[in-house]
Design an enzyme around this catalytic site. Structure first.
Site, short mmCIF file in Angstrom:
data_model
loop_
_atom_site.label_atom_id
_atom_site.label_comp_id
_atom_site.label_asym_id
_atom_site.label_seq_id
_atom_site.Cartn_x
_atom_site.Cartn_y
_atom_site.Cartn_z
CG ASN A 9 34.73 46.91 39.81
OD1 ASN A 9 34.90 47.12 38.60
ND2 ASN A 9 35.63 46.32 40.57
CE LYS A 11 34.90 42.69 40.45
NZ LYS A 11 35.22 41.58 41.33
CG HIS A 97 39.51 45.42 42.68
ND1 HIS A 97 39.68 44.06 42.58
CD2 HIS A 97 38.20 45.61 42.99
CE1 HIS A 97 38.53 43.46 42.82
NE2 HIS A 97 37.61 44.38 43.07
CD GLU A 99 38.71 41.23 40.57
OE1 GLU A 99 38.46 42.14 39.77
OE2 GLU A 99 37.82 40.61 41.20
CD GLU A 169 36.06 45.29 46.69
OE1 GLU A 169 34.89 45.43 46.33
OE2 GLU A 169 36.99 45.01 45.89
N GLY A 175 33.28 37.60 44.59
CA GLY A 175 32.82 36.69 43.54
C GLY A 175 32.61 35.26 44.01
CB SER A 215 29.52 37.85 47.93
OG SER A 215 30.43 37.09 47.17
P1 13P Z 1 31.44 40.79 43.81
O1 13P Z 1 30.35 41.72 44.28
O2 13P Z 1 31.16 40.16 42.48
O3 13P Z 1 31.83 39.79 44.87
O4 13P Z 1 32.75 41.70 43.56
C1 13P Z 1 33.13 42.60 44.54
C2 13P Z 1 34.19 43.46 43.99
O5 13P Z 1 35.30 43.02 43.72
C3 13P Z 1 33.86 44.88 43.71
O6 13P Z 1 34.99 45.63 43.43
#
Ligand code: 13P
Length: 252
Positions: A9, A11, A97, A99, A169, A175, A215
């Site tokens: 992803n 983002k 997601h 976010e 997740e 992150g 992560s």
């Molecule tokens: P990270 O791997 O940067 O922690 O992000 C995970 C994520 O949100 C994947 O959709």
């Protein structure tokens, strides 16, 4: 039997030239590895979907989107429909997601509608669930996951459920560098599978790939993917470096 899947992803990262470099280097690297037992998915921002889809035609990977409209088509300024994604050769799409839930107010009901749109176009939804740090610390995390799953995806028939992928997740792991331990992740993955088994049956539960995200990197992927109910990963930061991403994809 369920597939192993590693999805990157991206983002809202990378400008077009860097996106071009990144997807081409993923394609090149993938030629050097045997990834027959894993589906590799690259999920760039919308403007780069055509690029990724074109490169994926000769590559050993699939194209994924990061979001889709809950509406079909028409006067919805700024939205992108499932039919548009399909016309670009998109195979997978991330839905719900954290976010999007946090910054764009996406609800479980929105997510349910998006999943329907995707399945209508034969695009595989990757439905995300996960608890906040507060919810984990209060001990209510499994209840949070149960509600997300029940309201977001359990309206599907057994046949449609088997066409979906779920990603666990934990918000506190995204992150932050604080990966869930393999035991913490396995507990939730097994719980999700047990919910699917209760609602449908064990055959359906065994068909659904459940990915871990938060992560996840080239160092911890092997341990996580070795757990019984962890069928791969949804990778954020580490998917922006082709070597790391491929190393993760080869961690089964
Ligand atoms: P990270 O791997 O940067 O922690 O992000 C995970 C994520 O949100 C994947 O959709």
């Amino acid at each position: 039997m369920r597939r192993n899947i590693v999805a990157g992803n991206w983002k809202m990262n990378e400008l077009f030239p860097q996106a071009d470099d990144l997807v081409n280097s993923i394609a090149e690297e993938l030629h050097n590895y045997d990834t027959a037992d894993v589906d590799v998915v690259v999920c760039p921002p919308f403007p780069y979907l055509e690029l990724v889809s074109d490169v994926s035609e000769d590559g050993d990977f699939f194209t994924g989107a990061q979001n889709v409209s809950k509406f079909e088509n028409g006067a919805y300024t700024g939205e992108v429909s499932a039919t548009m994604l399909k016309s670009l050769g998109v195979d997978y799409c991330i839905v719900g997601h954290s976010e999007r839930r946090k910054y764009f107010g996406e609800t479980n009901q929105d997510i349910a509608q998006k999943i329907d749109r995707l399945l209508n176009e034969d695009i595989t939804p990757i439905m995300c669930v996960g608890e906040s740090l507060e919810e984990r610390e209060s001990g209510k995390y499994l209840e949070v996951i149960r509600t997300q799953i029940q309201e977001g995806i359990f309206h599907l028939s057994a046949d449609d459920m088997q066409r979906c992928v779920i990603a666990y997740e934990p918000v506190w792991a995204i992150g932050t560098g604080h990966t869930a331990s393999k035991e913490q992740a396995q507990e939730v993955h097994a719980f999700i599978r047990s919910l699917i088994c209760e609602k449908y049956n064990d055959d359906v539960a065994q068909e659904v790939s459940i990915l871990y995200g938060g992560s996840c990197n080239a160092k911890n992927a092997k341990d996580l993917f070795a757990m019984e109910d962890i069928d791969g990963g949804l990778i954020g930061g580490a998917s922006l470096k082709s070597k790391d991403f491929i190393e993760i994809a080869c961690s089964f």
